[in-house]
Design an enzyme around this catalytic site. Structure first.
Site, mmCIF file in Angstrom:
data_model
loop_
_atom_site.group_PDB
_atom_site.id
_atom_site.type_symbol
_atom_site.label_atom_id
_atom_site.label_comp_id
_atom_site.label_asym_id
_atom_site.label_seq_id
_atom_site.Cartn_x
_atom_site.Cartn_y
_atom_site.Cartn_z
ATOM 1 N N LYS A 34 0.790 -1.240 0.000
ATOM 2 C CA LYS A 34 0.000 0.000 0.000
ATOM 3 C C LYS A 34 0.814 1.278 0.000
ATOM 4 C CE LYS A 34 -1.308 0.249 4.882
ATOM 5 N NZ LYS A 34 -2.422 0.275 5.790
ATOM 6 N N SER A 41 6.855 -3.413 8.889
ATOM 7 C CA SER A 41 7.595 -3.656 10.130
ATOM 8 C C SER A 41 8.916 -4.369 9.869
ATOM 9 C CB SER A 41 6.749 -4.499 11.086
ATOM 10 O OG SER A 41 5.658 -3.749 11.530
ATOM 11 N N THR A 42 8.913 -5.251 8.860
ATOM 12 C CA THR A 42 10.140 -6.008 8.594
ATOM 13 C C THR A 42 11.343 -5.077 8.478
ATOM 14 O OG1 THR A 42 8.845 -7.663 7.404
ATOM 15 C CG2 THR A 42 11.230 -7.621 6.971
ATOM 16 N N GLU A 115 17.688 -12.194 24.055
ATOM 17 C CA GLU A 115 16.561 -11.320 24.417
ATOM 18 C C GLU A 115 15.742 -11.998 25.510
ATOM 19 O OE1 GLU A 115 14.427 -9.541 21.029
ATOM 20 O OE2 GLU A 115 16.179 -9.961 19.813
ATOM 21 N N ASP A 223 -5.068 -4.019 8.356
ATOM 22 C CA ASP A 223 -5.946 -4.184 7.182
ATOM 23 C C ASP A 223 -6.277 -5.646 6.900
ATOM 24 O OD1 ASP A 223 -5.426 -1.525 7.050
ATOM 25 O OD2 ASP A 223 -4.529 -1.540 5.057
ATOM 26 N N HIS A 244 5.886 -3.559 23.732
ATOM 27 C CA HIS A 244 7.338 -3.650 23.914
ATOM 28 C C HIS A 244 7.711 -2.726 25.065
ATOM 29 C CE1 HIS A 244 11.606 -3.746 23.171
ATOM 30 N NE2 HIS A 244 11.436 -4.648 22.221
ATOM 31 N N ARG A 290 8.536 -10.305 28.061
ATOM 32 C CA ARG A 290 8.111 -8.958 27.686
ATOM 33 C C ARG A 290 6.850 -8.490 28.418
ATOM 34 N NH1 ARG A 290 8.939 -8.238 21.326
ATOM 35 N NH2 ARG A 290 11.154 -8.423 21.714
ATOM 36 N N HIS A 351 3.347 -3.147 20.132
ATOM 37 C CA HIS A 351 4.454 -3.608 19.286
ATOM 38 C C HIS A 351 4.063 -4.732 18.337
ATOM 39 C CE1 HIS A 351 8.601 -4.483 18.255
ATOM 40 N NE2 HIS A 351 8.490 -5.728 18.690
ATOM 41 N N ARG A 386 4.171 -13.657 22.543
ATOM 42 C CA ARG A 386 5.225 -14.095 21.610
ATOM 43 C C ARG A 386 6.612 -13.986 22.252
ATOM 44 N NH1 ARG A 386 8.593 -11.096 17.782
ATOM 45 N NH2 ARG A 386 7.672 -9.257 18.722
ATOM 46 N N SER A 391 9.028 -13.838 15.443
ATOM 47 C CA SER A 391 8.035 -13.542 14.399
ATOM 48 C C SER A 391 8.633 -13.524 13.004
ATOM 49 C CB SER A 391 7.300 -12.238 14.680
ATOM 50 O OG SER A 391 8.221 -11.224 14.927
ATOM 51 N N LEU A 392 9.848 -13.043 12.852
ATOM 52 C CA LEU A 392 10.467 -13.128 11.519
ATOM 53 C C LEU A 392 10.612 -14.604 11.155
ATOM 54 C CD1 LEU A 392 13.212 -10.331 11.866
ATOM 55 C CD2 LEU A 392 11.038 -10.169 10.667
HETATM 56 P P1 FAD Z 1 5.274 -6.302 7.372
HETATM 57 O O1 FAD Z 1 6.739 -6.417 7.273
HETATM 58 O O2 FAD Z 1 4.737 -5.299 8.326
HETATM 59 O O3 FAD Z 1 4.728 -6.001 5.927
HETATM 60 C C1 FAD Z 1 3.360 -5.746 5.724
HETATM 61 C C2 FAD Z 1 3.163 -5.329 4.287
HETATM 62 O O4 FAD Z 1 1.790 -5.293 3.978
HETATM 63 C C3 FAD Z 1 3.693 -3.946 3.962
HETATM 64 O O5 FAD Z 1 4.305 -4.019 2.704
HETATM 65 C C4 FAD Z 1 2.433 -3.093 3.891
HETATM 66 O O6 FAD Z 1 2.530 -1.954 3.073
HETATM 67 C C5 FAD Z 1 1.475 -4.088 3.298
HETATM 68 N N1 FAD Z 1 0.058 -3.796 3.515
HETATM 69 C C6 FAD Z 1 -0.609 -3.640 4.678
HETATM 70 N N2 FAD Z 1 -1.911 -3.435 4.434
HETATM 71 C C7 FAD Z 1 -2.079 -3.481 3.096
HETATM 72 C C8 FAD Z 1 -3.187 -3.343 2.226
HETATM 73 N N3 FAD Z 1 -4.417 -3.091 2.665
HETATM 74 N N4 FAD Z 1 -2.979 -3.453 0.899
HETATM 75 C C9 FAD Z 1 -1.752 -3.663 0.384
HETATM 76 N N5 FAD Z 1 -0.660 -3.799 1.171
HETATM 77 C C10 FAD Z 1 -0.830 -3.718 2.499
HETATM 78 N N6 FAD Z 1 10.337 -9.539 15.006
HETATM 79 C C11 FAD Z 1 11.378 -10.387 15.123
HETATM 80 O O7 FAD Z 1 11.204 -11.601 14.968
HETATM 81 N N7 FAD Z 1 12.625 -9.913 15.382
HETATM 82 C C12 FAD Z 1 12.886 -8.587 15.545
HETATM 83 O O8 FAD Z 1 14.017 -8.197 15.745
HETATM 84 C C13 FAD Z 1 11.804 -7.669 15.451
HETATM 85 N N8 FAD Z 1 12.000 -6.343 15.626
HETATM 86 C C14 FAD Z 1 10.957 -5.484 15.406
HETATM 87 C C15 FAD Z 1 11.172 -4.110 15.489
HETATM 88 C C16 FAD Z 1 10.156 -3.218 15.207
HETATM 89 C C17 FAD Z 1 10.399 -1.738 15.284
HETATM 90 C C18 FAD Z 1 8.871 -3.712 14.858
HETATM 91 C C19 FAD Z 1 7.762 -2.759 14.553
HETATM 92 C C20 FAD Z 1 8.642 -5.073 14.808
HETATM 93 C C21 FAD Z 1 9.671 -5.960 15.083
HETATM 94 N N9 FAD Z 1 9.471 -7.341 15.014
HETATM 95 C C22 FAD Z 1 10.532 -8.195 15.152
HETATM 96 C C23 FAD Z 1 8.207 -7.876 14.502
HETATM 97 C C24 FAD Z 1 8.400 -8.191 13.013
HETATM 98 O O9 FAD Z 1 9.225 -7.199 12.432
HETATM 99 C C25 FAD Z 1 7.098 -8.237 12.266
HETATM 100 O O10 FAD Z 1 6.199 -9.064 12.933
HETATM 101 C C26 FAD Z 1 7.319 -8.801 10.863
HETATM 102 O O11 FAD Z 1 8.278 -8.023 10.191
HETATM 103 C C27 FAD Z 1 6.015 -8.809 10.102
HETATM 104 O O12 FAD Z 1 6.298 -9.160 8.774
HETATM 105 P P2 FAD Z 1 5.110 -9.196 7.735
HETATM 106 O O13 FAD Z 1 5.706 -9.558 6.433
HETATM 107 O O14 FAD Z 1 4.016 -10.014 8.283
HETATM 108 O O15 FAD Z 1 4.569 -7.681 7.720
HETATM 109 C C1 SIN Z 2 13.577 -6.061 19.582
HETATM 110 O O1 SIN Z 2 14.599 -5.951 18.908
HETATM 111 O O2 SIN Z 2 13.508 -5.781 20.779
HETATM 112 C C2 SIN Z 2 12.348 -6.557 18.915
HETATM 113 C C3 SIN Z 2 12.399 -8.012 18.811
HETATM 114 C C4 SIN Z 2 11.046 -8.577 18.567
HETATM 115 O O3 SIN Z 2 10.053 -7.870 18.579
HETATM 116 O O4 SIN Z 2 10.977 -9.795 18.372
#
Ligand code: FAD
Ligand code: SIN
Length: 537
Positions: A34, A41-42, A115, A223, A244, A290, A351, A386, A391-392
């Site tokens: 979008k 978040s990734t 962690e 969404d 967080h 957490r 978070h 979690r 989650s990654l």
């Molecule tokens: P995202 O990476 O959030 O991607 C979602 C995608 O969907 C985006 O491209 C967005 O634009 C798109 N989208 C959303 N709605 C729509 C729509 N209606 N139409 C079209 N596109 C749409 N987890 C870990 O395991 N290790 C970590 O170190 C870690 N650190 C983190 C740090 C931060 C700051 C945050 C916020 C999260 C962290 N997490 C971590 C959690 C983890 O990053 C996320 O859970 C993970 O990246 C989610 O991946 P995803 O592909 O599901 O979604």
């Molecule tokens: C962090 O780096 O503290 C985030 C890790 C996570 O959300 O899994």
């Protein structure tokens, strides 16, 4: 306009891109995202990916830590599968070109981080920029693949579904819904495109923006959960919102996380007089799970009336801090905080959404040909809380499993030709000039969700939130049908629905467990509530 594809992937984070790269071996893939393609978040993940990569670690330990964190609600088969598949998926990222930080002393391969809740060092990372590195490489690979097309600034509005009657035995029949793609708003051209797809994958990330304070980027408006729920998909465990413990507290900083890995390297939480407080709350102190740390900070702040607590890593050498946490160091410095010399002001913030669209072990929802992977899904891995950096990992594993299942179905079932889908009907909508109403409702939802449905809940607060959200939803519905859809209006409609789902699940669960803490039921009720909260239309 109509676009036909074998696979429609909604979202370009780790889940969507991992799925697309594998699915492109067996068909055409359209990814709609979008905003800009790396925005999710990734891209902001700091800590890394938890996986058993150290010879002294074991699958059993990672499984045990995950289950303990999940507080009775993890699906143990899913936990085992994810943990065991982890090392292979990490190796695959490396073979695509991802660089994880290695040790310099030559003794062990990866520089594994630690962690909260992990009994071992097991988190592979790229310093504190893990997500940026993973997203960059996955995007590079996707862009060079001729079977994949990425549509930026294209926002999924709603799914296209068709129902058919199923015979079950002689007397009963039920309706099965099949998903055939989605209506998608082309934001730049203000038009709605019909994407018809044999397989549809929601990989749209989390919902942190439902709360006033969050670590999440702006795209995280839930969404996927909203779109899936409206189409009849089952939603589970929305009460388990992970806060967080350490988000930077600074008037000019928006959503900046201070990774838990900083505590993994010895940082301690202190109050404004410099006193440690976590030892009062848990034997693992600053590295407790957490939910425990976030609640403890909340309690300290409520007792003291202070606006934040502090995280102090200044006892480590400046060289170590700058090398291990370059992103955090530089960002804090921009706000005049030198973390090598002084503590960092921090507060808890929303978070991660542990709940989401309910899926099976292949990421399949209860709608035929509709998958949910990544943060949008509730797979059974996280339970009520979690474990950090799981989650990654979950996104990688379920993306692969969803491809295996959907490509097999595509081949074996020879999915019937595309149905005719009606074009999106804009009605007699006119452009909205009252954007202020959208932003006002948006602010109001985020505020009451923070105040009434946050870290600590009560029955009264939940009831109050429910009344507010219902009133706002009525207003949005009037708006929605009267005006042309815009990204802002669609997001507002979605966060209102997701807020409602969180409140509903939180009100149903009459106990405290994991991330859900209700002062009216502080005990855990294993007899009745050791189960998921599942809701659907
Ligand atoms: P995202 O990476 O959030 O991607 C979602 C995608 O969907 C985006 O491209 C967005 O634009 C798109 N989208 C959303 N709605 C729509 C729509 N209606 N139409 C079209 N596109 C749409 N987890 C870990 O395991 N290790 C970590 O170190 C870690 N650190 C983190 C740090 C931060 C700051 C945050 C916020 C999260 C962290 N997490 C971590 C959690 C983890 O990053 C996320 O859970 C993970 O990246 C989610 O991946 P995803 O592909 O599901 O979604
Ligand atoms: C962090 O780096 O503290 C985030 C890790 C996570 O959300 O899994």
């Amino acid at each position: 306009m109509e676009i036909r594809t074998d696979y429609l992937v909604i979202g370009s984070g780790i889940a969507g891109l991992s799925f697309a790269l594998e699915a492109a071996r067996s068909g055409t893939v359209a990814i709609v995202t979008k905003k800009e393609k790396m925005e999710g978040s990734t891209n902001y993940a700091q800590g890394g990916i938890a996986s058993v990569l150290d010879p002294d670690d074991s699958f059993e330990l990672h499984i045990r830590d995950t289950i303990e964190s999940g507080d009775g609600l993890c699906n143990e088969d899913v936990v085992k599968m994810v943990v065991r598949d982890g090392p292979a998926r990490v190796q695959e990222l490396i073979s695509m070109g991802v660089h994880f930080t290695r040790q310099t002393d030559g003794k062990k391969d990866f520089d594994l981080g630690r962690e909260g809740g992990h009994s071992m060092r097991r988190i592979v990372h790229t310093k504190d920029l893990t997500g940026r590195e993973v997203e960059r490489i996955l995007l590079e690979r996707a862009e060079e693949n001729e079977n994949i097309r990425i549509y930026e600034n294209h926002m999924a509005i709603d799914l296209i579904t068709k129902s058919k009657m199923l015979k079950r035995g002689i007397l009963t029949s039920e309706i099965a819904q099949t998903c055939w793609g989605a209506y998608v708003l082309d934001v730049n051209n203000n038009s709605v495109i019909t994407f018809l797809a044999k397989m549809t994958v929601l990989a749209s990330g989390g919902a942190g923006k439902v709360y006033r304070y969050t670590t999440n980027p702006d795209i995280a408006t839930g969404d996927g959960v909203a779109v899936g729920y409206r189409a009849g998909a089952k939603v589970a465990n929305m009460e388990f919102v992970q806060f967080h413990p350490t988000c930077l507290y600074h008037p000019l900083a928006k959503n900046f996380l201070i990774s838990e890995a900083v505590r993994g390297e010895g940082a301690i939480l202190i109050d404004k007089s410099g006193k440690r407080f976590m030892e009062k709350y848990h034997p693992l102190k600053d590295l407790a799970l957490r939910d425990v740390v976030a609640r403890s900070i909340d309690m300290e702040l409520k007792k003291s009336g202070d606006e934040c607590v502090y995280l102090d890593i200044s006892h480590r050498t400046p060289e170590f801090i700058r090398d291990r946490f370059p992103y955090i160091y530089e960002t804090c410095l921009r706000f005049q905080i030198d973390i090598t010399k002084e503590p960092i002001p921090v507060v808890p913030a929303a978070h991660y959404m542990c709940g989401g669209l309910l899926t099976d072990e292949n990421g399949l929802t209860n709608l035929d040909n509709l998958y949910a992977i990544g943060e949008v899904a509730c797979t059974g891995l996280h339970g009520a809380n979690r474990l950090a950096s799981n989650s990654l990992l979950e996104a990688l594993i379920f993306a692969r499993r969803a491809v295996e299942k959907s490509s097999r179905d595509l081949e074996e079932k020879r999915v019937t030709p595309f149905p005719r889908a009606p074009e999106w009907d804009p009605g007699d909508a006119t452009d909205s000039e009252e954007l202020v109403v959208v932003s006002h409702n948006w602010d109001e939802i985020r505020r009451f969700m923070w105040n009434y449905v946050g870290i600590v809940r009560t029955n009264n607060r939940l009831a109050r939130a429910k009344r507010r959200v219902n009133t706002i939803q009525e207003e949005i519905e009037e708006y929605y049908w009267d005006f042309t859809v815009t990204r802002d209006l669609l997001e507002l409609r979605n966060i209102a629905l997701v807020a409602e789902l969180i409140i509903t699940c939180a009100s149903l669960r009459k106990e405290s467990r994991g991330l859900h803490y209700n002062l009216d039921y502080t005990a855990q009720d294993n007899k009745y509530w050791k189960r998921d909260t599942v809701i659907w239309i």
